[in-house]
Write an enzyme that holds these catalytic residues in place. Structure first.
Site, PDB file in Angstrom:
ATOM      1  NE  ARG A  39      -5.105  -1.808 -13.273  1.00 43.85           N
ATOM      2  CZ  ARG A  39      -5.862  -1.538 -14.317  1.00 43.85           C
ATOM      3  NH1 ARG A  39      -7.031  -0.956 -14.153  1.00 43.85           N
ATOM      4  NH2 ARG A  39      -5.450  -1.854 -15.525  1.00 43.85           N
ATOM      5  CB  CYS A  40      -4.433  -3.592  -4.066  1.00 42.60           C
ATOM      6  SG  CYS A  40      -4.884  -3.573  -2.321  1.00 42.60           S
ATOM      7  N   GLY A  41      -3.406  -0.786  -2.908  1.00 42.54           N
ATOM      8  CA  GLY A  41      -2.385  -0.164  -2.064  1.00 42.54           C
ATOM      9  C   GLY A  41      -1.455  -1.184  -1.436  1.00 42.54           C
ATOM     10  CG  PHE A  42      -2.607  -3.886   1.261  1.00 43.77           C
ATOM     11  CD1 PHE A  42      -1.846  -3.392   2.303  1.00 43.77           C
ATOM     12  CD2 PHE A  42      -3.985  -3.829   1.365  1.00 43.77           C
ATOM     13  CE1 PHE A  42      -2.438  -2.846   3.435  1.00 43.77           C
ATOM     14  CE2 PHE A  42      -4.599  -3.284   2.497  1.00 43.77           C
ATOM     15  CZ  PHE A  42      -3.820  -2.787   3.532  1.00 43.77           C
ATOM     16  CB  THR A  43      -0.046  -3.962  -5.520  1.00 39.95           C
ATOM     17  OG1 THR A  43      -1.466  -4.001  -5.724  1.00 39.95           O
ATOM     18  CG2 THR A  43       0.643  -4.686  -6.656  1.00 39.95           C
TER      19      THR A  43
END
Length: 164
Positions: A39-43
């Protein structure tokens, strides 16, 4: 076991399925070790990591993903939920390990070692966020640490060099 002067191959961990994994299994391979989160912007980097695995696997690259919930609570799921998400949403087929902590008193010994071998910006040993990457050579020693914002495709030249 004292890992301080050793190589990556002295460590053990667990696969996302719970089975014990000796990193000796990856001897003579180039490894890209990454702390992941769903659930990360970098996912979306999961897709780029999968592309590196697909492109360089036959030449000896192994991408190892270590889910971690220490940054913004961005990996709250169970191992099965993480595996389902990564494989269904991003087609991940590279090895995923069980969820770990990468910083602090309960950090996995492998991550303590990685951080000591390749400190980050300004000598900091702590992992700053999800998708910090460590490139490890065939000799089991860290070549380089990459920050979360460094996209997987930007690592290709270093991976090519490490593969020889």
């Amino acid at each position: 076991m004292n890992h301080n002067n050793g190589s990556l191959y002295t460590f053990e961990t667990h696969g996302i399925d719970g089975r014990p994994v000796s990193l000796m299994e990856y001897r003579d391979r180039v490894l890209l070790i990454v702390n992941t989160a769903s659930r990360c912007g970098f996912t979306p980097q999961l897709a780029g990591l999968e592309a590196l695995w697909a492109r360089y696997r036959a030449r000896g690259l192994v991408v190892l993903g270590f889910p971690c919930n220490q940054f913004g609570g961005q990996e709250p799921g169970t191992e099965q939920q993480i595996l389902d998400f990564c494989s269904t949403r991003y087609g991940v087929s590279f090895p995923l390990m069980s969820k770990v902590e990468v910083n602090g008193a309960h950090a996995h010994p492998l991550w303590k070692w990685l951080c000591a071998q390749a400190p980050g910006l300004l000598g900091s040993k702590a992992v700053k966020w999800n998708f910090t990457k460590f490139l490890v050579g065939r000799d089991g020693h860290v070549i380089r640490r990459y920050g979360p914002a460094e996209a997987p495709q930007k690592l290709e030249a270093d991976i090519e060099k490490a593969l020889g």
